[in-house]
Structures are given as structure tokens and as C-alpha cells.
Scaffold this active site. Structure first.
Site, short mmCIF file in Angstrom:
data_model
loop_
_atom_site.label_atom_id
_atom_site.label_comp_id
_atom_site.label_asym_id
_atom_site.label_seq_id
_atom_site.Cartn_x
_atom_site.Cartn_y
_atom_site.Cartn_z
N TRP A 1 0.82 -1.22 0.00
CA TRP A 1 0.00 0.00 0.00
C TRP A 1 0.84 1.26 0.00
CZ3 TRP A 1 -4.34 -0.71 -2.12
CH2 TRP A 1 -4.94 -1.98 -2.04
N ASP B 1 -1.48 6.37 6.37
CA ASP B 1 -2.60 5.53 5.98
C ASP B 1 -2.86 4.55 7.12
OD1 ASP B 1 -4.35 3.65 4.95
OD2 ASP B 1 -3.21 3.28 3.11
N LYS C 1 -12.35 -1.95 7.27
CA LYS C 1 -11.56 -2.91 8.04
C LYS C 1 -11.92 -2.80 9.53
CE LYS C 1 -8.28 -2.36 4.33
NZ LYS C 1 -8.16 -3.67 3.69
#
Lengths: 361, 361
Positions: A102, A172, A196
């Protein structure tokens, strides 16, 4: 079939009480004669839902008043692009620390907008650790330093907030926000897709130090401007109301369960159980991540013989343990064990893993 | 309370069978042991849902094979910005025809990117009509011509597709897509937020002639690139799965009810009933839009004495007629009567309006 223990990395398992409430209210929310998904975002009902969700998220995560909170569309990936547009001059330097998939996505999104610099990367190690902050090549003129707090695919997690001097730290937190106490004040900006730890897919949260919004940034459409979204109270255009509502129900559930202190305890317990089962399997299972930075949220693991993968997936699914297949980039298995995964789910997985090993070892 | 007739302009009323199915499947979708909102977008279950939704939308709207279909986040407003980034050179001309509030929004979004020209506007007339296409000042060098097919606030609607020569016609169809037959081949690109005629909020549809995707456009992040979304089958990042699913259920409902031919019939009937009630009220109610371009979807109307507005709203709500308050830009009332609004709902509104007039006239 009854409900399974769902180890999906995201969209992920939701708390059953949240789903039950959404189910009960699906045709008629609080007696108004319509579903929440049918109500105008400009009406008093949804405005109340939205305001409560923000207040609850502030309480849950511990967001100081000098930070703004935005509820936006586009997922974390859109925010990866928008942070460059909103906070960097055209072509200004921005430092990226890459500790997994990511982080690579994040830097890819901003290349049209900034001088994106890799301050450090653990790619040569297969992302099995996090580059030592003492080795980071940071730029004094950077608009921000970007990290990925938890890497969902590679299963590595910052266990401490790195010190990066006066340049604001952007992170993030998609897969670890609200999983343990977090000192927001150490960050300039935090963003997270909700699917999530925060609830459903289709909505993302941005937490930003208000003074940073004074930066000019780059020419951009109003819809890409965080200041406009703040002014519009995240209703610059029609927001994803149902997703916002479901996130709000999830925040209330987390607060009622004891907040981030309690989830930190459960998440430590769950991840310890699972890593112990892997490490104590005599090599039948293995996790390759440096134990100092192993993720409490996403636990990738491999069987000693990948020819057994198919049987593992088939038998685990039959045992009510869903979505354990690893990401295609790594292969093997992955158990994502976010806040909504109960200890009992991890216990069931650990029990299954022992049983499977005894039968196939 | 039982379910009301909900005249909200969007998020709007959904078909009750769609909500009932979503309710029944909320905790366990098709026996897999999890809700659809908890399933990975990469798994076979959701991939099937997504593919069916696209196939059903293609059938419903009549989308030719040489058009791509994208399911995206960000609503119609994000698409307003993205069309400039994807299809115009930096600073290239783009022609906008403004027939209401949303046309103004569209041109505002693209100003950082293109030479946005107002080819025509009916603003001086209070957006009570649509500029005659013979008067439009179109540019040969424009990247596209943009119209708003139906203006949700002002209640005006193109009843014919304007001819714009060789420059591709782009249209915001948020509030009238799938409400009647549409010749997609006359357009280069059509976009629509789903929350009016296509289902739930939180997802938008883009229908684009594939050859236009060969244009270079402007420097942009991958997440803002329609080509990348197409290559990623609208799963470049985690899509709003639940919203996509609910849109898919709505497409199936519309097909089962008879498709756009049947909805064209119902929508003509509903709007005729409502305009007749207004026009036949002896001035008690009035709609100011040129009858030739009155919207079949959104019917704004005013009471002869605005002092009665409060009573009208209170009494209509008590009669189970929700969300009739007009947009703040216009005041008065507005009834949005999309596909999911049954004829019975409009009949109930018309009956209430007659009764209210008899009591207050």
C-alpha cells in the site's frame, strides 16, 4: 448456514449487533416511514446520524479539537492522490516510506503531482520488516512524510510513531485505526478506508490538523478540495449516507464494548494466540515478518508444503472459517483479525490449525 | 409507522421488494455465512454480483457493446471533474449548456482544467426553460459539449437529444436515466449518481464510448483515470460493494417490472397527473416551467400564498407524504417521482393537494 468467522482483509467482518440493527431498521428507520438509505442527506434525520458519527469517532479515536474530520468517498486510494493535491505545491518534494504494497500504491498515485521521493523502503527484504527510521533519507523541503501504519498484505505494522522533525507526518491507517490507542497529535493527517476496523466499505475518514488546510496546494476541482468538504460538512455533494450510518453504528458498538483500550487488549490477545500457533507449529506453519513489527491485524502465514494449501482452504471453509486465502502477491494464507473478529474466532482458527497439522504433518 | 410515499429528490425512495431482499440477506447472503457487505470484492460471490449488475444495466438502458460501463465512487460531482481530466487537453475548450443548478455545478468543477465556455444558459429566465439548440454557441475545437439531461432542482428536462455535430455530447443523467428509452449512441458519455432512478446513494455509473478512452486527457492520478478503472473492472480499489449490490437488485426489479418501456409509461402517467393537478388548481398551485420541457422526474410547485407552505408540509407529512419541501434555491414544494414511486403515491399526493386546496383556497 449460520454466520462464519470471516477473516477477509476488507471488506471485513462486521459486528453482528450492528448488522442486526441495520436489518431491523432497513424498511423504516426510527419510525419515519423510510429507510435511512432513502432519506435526504439534508434532512434533520441524517444530519443527526452524521453528527453523532463524528462525535463518536472523535471520542473513540481521541481526536483533538484542532483536527478536522471528513467522511468521504473514493476509499483510501483517492485520499492518497488528494493529499498531494491539497497539501503540496506542484512538483514539491514529498517523502514516502514504503513498508509494503500500500505504500507503493500511495507513491504511485501522487507521481503526477509531486516530486515523490522514496525516503526508505524494505522492498529488498520482501517487506518483512520496516526500514529503521535512523536510515530514512528525509527532505527538509518535503510537503509531508507518508507512511502506511499497517500493511494489510505484508502484515507489518509500525509499533511506534516515527519522529520526522517538523515536516508533518501523514499516515494511511486503513487497517489499524481504532485498534489501539493512537496519539493523533503526532500526525498531520490520518486517513482510513472504513471497511476494516471502522465499519462498512464505501466511506473513508480523513483526520487532518486544521492549520494544514491553510496550504494552497495545487489547482484542483472543488470536489477534490478538502477545505470545501470541511466547509460543506462532508456533504459537498450527496454523501454515501448508508455507509456513514453503518460506520456510526460500528463506532457506537466499539464504544459500548469498552473503546480502543479494550480493543487493544483483545487485539493483542488474538494476535498473540495466532502467532504462537504459527511459531509453535514446528515449521508446519510459518510467518516471515520480523517479530518486532508483526501486524496485530493481518497475519500472513505459509504452510511448509504449499501442496497442502488447497486442502487447508477447503477444510477451513467447511469448518466455518472464511476467507483465509492469502493475497495473490504473497500466496499462502492470511487471517485478518480486526476489531469485529471475536477472540472465539481466533480460537477456532488456532484449534483448526492444530487439528489440520496433526492430520497432515 | 408504515412506509410513507417518499418524494425525496435523492437519496430517494427505493422499491420495497429491493429493501425486503436486502433485509432478508443482511446477515447471511445466499448461505455463505456472511453479509454481502462483509465479502471481499475479489471473491467469486461479489464478482458475480458485480457482473450481473453490469449485464442487467446494459439490458435495462440498452447500452451498445462499444460503450464501457464503470461503477464508481464520488457521485456525479466527481465525474463532472473527471470528464475534463480524462477527455480534454489541459486548457482545451469545453462547451457547457446550463439549464439549471447542476449545469452550473458541472462547469464550476472543470474550471481548473479546461477553457469552460457557456454555450448557452437559461439562467436569465430563472431556468424555466432550456435554451433553444439553434442559439447555442458551440466551438469546433471543444473536447465535448456538456448538458444536464434533467435538472433535479429546477424541474426542466431535455425532451429530445440535441444535435451537436461531431463534438461528443456528454450528459449528466443522474435524475432521469432508465426512466424512459434512451439512445445511448447519441452520446459520447453519460454519467449518473445512482440515488435517484438506479438505486442507492454511494455509487455512480459512467457509460462511455470506448474510443473516447484513447484520448490522452490531462496528467492525473491513476485513481482518477477512467482507463485504469475500466482495466480494473471498476475494482481498481475497493468498490462500494453494498451500494453496487443494492443497485443490482434495483436493476433486476426494474427489468422484472417491464423495463424502461413500462417505466416510461408510468412516469408519463404520474407526471401528467401531477401537472394536471397543479394546472387545474385555478392558481392555488403553480409550476413555472415551460410545459414543453417540464421534467417527468422532479415537479417543483408553489402555493399561491407562501404563508400556507408550513401547513402544507405539516399536513402532507401527517398524511404519509414525505419530503415535499422544495430546494432552498427555489422555495415552495417539489415532488420527485422517480421509477420507485408508484402511481398510487402520486394519486395520494394529488388527492391530498385537492383536499388541501378545498380547505385553504
Amino acid at each position: 448456514m449460520s454466520r462464519a468467522f470471516n477473516f477477509s482483509p476488507g471488506p471485513a467482518m462486521l459486528p453482528e449487533p450492528v448488522l442486526r440493527q441495520a436489518q431491523a431498521e432497513m424498511l423504516d428507520w426510527h419510525g419515519v416511514g423510510a429507510s435511512i438509505v432513502e432519506l435526504s442527506h439534508r434532512g434533520p434525520e441524517f444530519i443527526g446520524v452524521a453528527a453523532e458519527a463524528e462525535a463518536d469517532l472523535r471520542k473513540l479515536v481521541g481526536i483533538p479539537d484542532d483536527y478536522a474530520v471528513l467522511f468521504l468517498q473514493g476509499g483510501a486510494t483517492a485520499q492518497q492522490a488528494l493529499v498531494a493535491l491539497n497539501f503540496a505545491e506542484p512538483g514539491q518534494a514529498a517523502d514516502y516510506v514504503i513498508s509494503g504494497h500500500w505504500g507503493k500504491t500511495a507513491i504511485k498515485q501522487v507521481k503526477p503531482y509531486v516530486d515523490a521521493r522514496i525516503a526508505a523502503t524494505s522492498e529488498a527484504d520482501g517487506f518483512r520488516n520496516i526500514p529503521d527510521p535512523s536510515t530514512w533519507r528525509l527532505s527538509d523541503d518535503a510537503a509531508y512524510v507518508h507512511i502506511t501504519a499497517n500493511e494489510t498484505i505484508h502484515g507489518v505494522e509500525f509499533r511506534d510513531t516515527p519522529k520526522v522533525g517538523t515536516v508533518p507526518l501523514f499516515a494511511d491507517f486503513s487497517s489499524s485505526i481504532a485498534s489501539e490507542p493512537l496519539d493523533v497529535s503526532k500526525y498531520g493527517l490520518i486517513y482510513a478506508g472504513a471497511q476494516k476496523n471502522l465499519g462498512p466499505v464505501g466511506i473513508a475518514v480523513v483526520i487532518v490538523r486544521r492549520e494544514l488546510l491553510e496550504r494552497a496546494g495545487q489547482p484542483r476541482a472543488d470536489i477534490f478540495d478538502y477545505r470545501s468538504h470541511l466547509k460543506g460538512e462532508s456533504m459537498l455533494n450527496t454523501p454515501p449516507t448508508w455507509n456513514w450510518y453503518l460506520a456510526g453504528l460500528t463506532f457506537k458498538w466499539m464504544l459500548a464494548e469498552g473503546g480502543v483500550q479494550e480493543f487493544a487488549r483483545r487485539n493483542a490477545q488474538k494476535s498473540k494466540m495466532l502467532y504462537a500457533a504459527i511459531d509453535g507449529s514446528g515449521g508446519f506453519y510459518r510467518n516471515e515478518v520480523d517479530p518486532a513489527v508483526r501486524s496485530r491485524m493481518n497475519v500472513p502465514f505459509f504452510l511448509y508444503d504449499e501442496a497442502l494449501d488447497k486442502a487447508f482452504l477447503k477444510e477451513s471453509a467447511a469448518a466455518g472459517l472464511m476467507a483465509l486465502k492469502g493475497h495473490r502477491a504473497l500466496g499462502g494464507m492470511r487471517a485478518s483479525i480486526y476489531n469485529a473478529m471475536p477472540v472465539e474466532g481466533v480460537q477456532a482458527l488456532v484449534d483448526f490449525m492444530r487439528d489440520f497439522r496433526e492430520r497432515h504433518g
